[in-house]
Design a protein around this motif. Structure first.
Motif, PDB file in Angstrom:
ATOM      1  N   ALA A  28     -13.438 -14.731 -68.065  1.00  0.00           N
ATOM      2  CA  ALA A  28     -14.747 -15.153 -67.564  1.00  0.00           C
ATOM      3  C   ALA A  28     -15.871 -14.354 -68.215  1.00  0.00           C
ATOM      4  N   LEU A  29     -15.704 -13.053 -68.328  1.00  0.00           N
ATOM      5  CA  LEU A  29     -16.728 -12.222 -68.957  1.00  0.00           C
ATOM      6  C   LEU A  29     -16.893 -12.573 -70.433  1.00  0.00           C
ATOM      7  N   MET A  31     -20.191 -15.064 -74.663  1.00  0.00           N
ATOM      8  CA  MET A  31     -20.263 -16.012 -75.764  1.00  0.00           C
ATOM      9  C   MET A  31     -21.371 -17.036 -75.537  1.00  0.00           C
ATOM     10  N   SER A  32     -21.487 -17.547 -74.316  1.00  0.00           N
ATOM     11  CA  SER A  32     -22.424 -18.636 -74.060  1.00  0.00           C
ATOM     12  C   SER A  32     -23.864 -18.162 -73.953  1.00  0.00           C
ATOM     13  N   THR A  33     -24.082 -16.906 -73.507  1.00  0.00           N
ATOM     14  CA  THR A  33     -25.444 -16.411 -73.340  1.00  0.00           C
ATOM     15  C   THR A  33     -25.935 -15.610 -74.528  1.00  0.00           C
ATOM     16  N   GLU A  39     -18.672 -26.939 -71.296  1.00  0.00           N
ATOM     17  CA  GLU A  39     -19.393 -26.443 -72.476  1.00  0.00           C
ATOM     18  C   GLU A  39     -19.200 -24.935 -72.675  1.00  0.00           C
ATOM     19  N   LEU A  40     -18.989 -24.204 -71.566  1.00  0.00           N
ATOM     20  CA  LEU A  40     -18.751 -22.762 -71.692  1.00  0.00           C
ATOM     21  C   LEU A  40     -17.409 -22.496 -72.355  1.00  0.00           C
ATOM     22  N   LEU A  41     -16.393 -23.236 -71.939  1.00  0.00           N
ATOM     23  CA  LEU A  41     -15.065 -23.050 -72.513  1.00  0.00           C
ATOM     24  C   LEU A  41     -15.018 -23.548 -73.954  1.00  0.00           C
ATOM     25  N   GLU A  42     -15.703 -24.636 -74.229  1.00  0.00           N
ATOM     26  CA  GLU A  42     -15.719 -25.172 -75.593  1.00  0.00           C
ATOM     27  C   GLU A  42     -16.341 -24.187 -76.571  1.00  0.00           C
TER      28      GLU A  42
END
Length: 441
Positions: free
Chosen positions: A134-135, A140-142, A300-303
């Motif tokens: 999760a972290l 990655m996304s932010t 989209e976060l996992l992708e």
């Protein structure tokens, strides 16, 4: 206040340098085999041989009412979980790279309990792995690196999540990219828990940014169990989440301890706060003792993460884990364990309040459902934590056939989390045992 902060594994722990081994051959073997990594409960460790429902039995025949272990949350050795796991492991158990009907059935059932937007689930073997992933997704996304946690949080024991677990540090403290805030209680925030906690999160995000760490996430367990159990007022968490999102970070709801109906009003602790997480992590009670955990996130976060690194877990999505998880969801629904947690939890809290009215060493009683925290304090001074009294009472309760542990910054909070199948008579038995242990302390 002269109480000193305590590390999480030191609470209620056997200490070989203090307690020796008493000539117990099994304890000697444990010390030789696991060395410094051996962690055991109580000043005199217990050899357990069997368990059922809310009870455990030791090798000497002593039966203990289990108010400590929230892993077998639907009850120790629940026959439906045992049967499901036994049937599946006798049929097929393999890695996650094959298609199996039971895995997809389980994931669809689990997603039915989660916010609709969190439509991708990754199964792991432990809550530590789930929080680690999760972290990594949040970073990655932010594009940020900074993480905000509460000052006595515990989120696991991989290298990454241990660094966001202040309660795990025996020496030193978290790294520069971690900022901690006091837990959401009146001691830090007075009567305005929601406003005070939100302001603390905003200041923490600003402090990280000032040190060159763009905020990536606020991660918290939604009942703040390691901090000493802080549940109310319901809804206080939402403004803090809004402040973190305004700073560019995500909200990771660590449901490893409060999840799966324990708080009595919803499947997840975050639901009580009327807030939807960006990522949810799960573990411990998920398989009622079978080692499984998971992370749910927006696709989209996992992708974004998998485009750069990919993710694979050999054992995390095995069919036996799916069988265990599916049986747990069935039992929670069919035996109405959420409703039981609410009813028996309220009865238990009322009994503890009655005891507190007669013993001023009991301070605040906090929590929801069958997850409660009870502070033990110096006699006549509710603001003075008494971890030594807590340790004495914990070991005294063991003498009365009850198992329990400690939490909080100073280790003076009894962490009360019995199985969700707890009966009214068992709750009364706990209150009576606590009364006796306090009288003897």
């Amino acid at each position: 206040m002269d109480a000193k902060p305590r590390q999480i594994l030191d609470m209620n722990a056997f200490d070989a340098s203090r307690d020796g081994n008493g000539g117990d051959p099994l304890l000697v073997r444990r010390q030789q085999n696991m060395g410094a990594a051996s962690v055991l409960f109580f000043r005199r460790p217990i050899e357990m041989v069997r368990a059922e429902g809310a009870w455990m039995e030791a090798a000497d025949g002593t039966r203990y009412l289990d108010f400590y272990n929230n892993v077998p949350s639907v009850g120790h050795c629940h026959p439906r979980v045992v049967e499901a796991v036994s049937r599946q492991i006798a049929t097929l158990n393999t890695n996650s790279r094959y298609l199996t009907q039971i895995l997809e059935t389980y994931l669809e059932r689990l997603k039915g309990e989660l916010p609709e937007a969190l439509s991708n689930v990754v199964l792991t073997c432990s809550g530590s792995e789930a929080n680690d992933l999760a972290l990594r997704l949040a970073r990655m996304s932010t594009g940020g690196t900074g993480v905000v946690v509460t000052e006595t949080a515990y989120h696991g024991n991989t290298d990454l999540v241990m660094q966001v677990s202040p309660s795990a540090f025996k020496m030193g403290g978290p790294p520069d990219w971690v900022e901690s805030v006091p837990p959401p209680g009146p001691e830090a925030y007075g009567d305005d828990i929601a406003g005070g906690f939100a302001a603390a999160i905003e200041r923490a995000a600003e402090a990280l940014a000032a040190r060159g760490h763009r905020p990536a996430a606020l991660i918290c367990d939604s009942i703040f169990s390691s901090d000493g159990v802080f549940a109310d007022p319901a809804g206080f968490l939402a403004p803090a989440v809004a402040r973190m999102r305004a700073a560019g970070g995500l909200y990771i709801a660590d449901e490893v301890q409060p999840g799966f109906a324990r708080t009595g009003s919803a499947m997840w602790g975050f639901t009580r706060h009327r807030v939807e997480p960006d990522i949810v992590t799960m573990g411990k009670p998920m398989g009622n003792g079978f080692p499984m955990a998971g992370m749910a996130a927006r696709p989209e976060l996992l992708e974004a993460f998998c485009a750069q690194f990919g993710y694979f877990n050999t054992f995390g999505a095995n069919p036996v884990a799916a069988a265990a998880g599916l049986a747990v969801l069935d039992v929670i629904a069919d035996e109405r364990l959420m409703e039981n947690a609410a009813r028996v939890g309220a009865h238990l809290a009322a009994g503890l309040a009655g005891l507190a009215a007669r013993d001023d060493r009991i301070g605040a009683i906090r929590g929801a459902g069958l997850f409660l925290g009870l502070d033990l304090c110096r006699e006549g001074d509710a603001g003075m934590p008494d971890p030594e009294l807590a340790a004495t009472v914990i070991n005294g309760l063991r003498g009365h056939g009850v198992l329990i542990g400690a939490a909080g910054k100073f280790g003076h909070t009894l962490k009360i989390r019995p199985p969700l199948c707890l009966r009214f008579a068992e709750a009364d038995r706990f209150v009576a045992a606590l009364r006796a242990a306090l009288a003897e302390a």
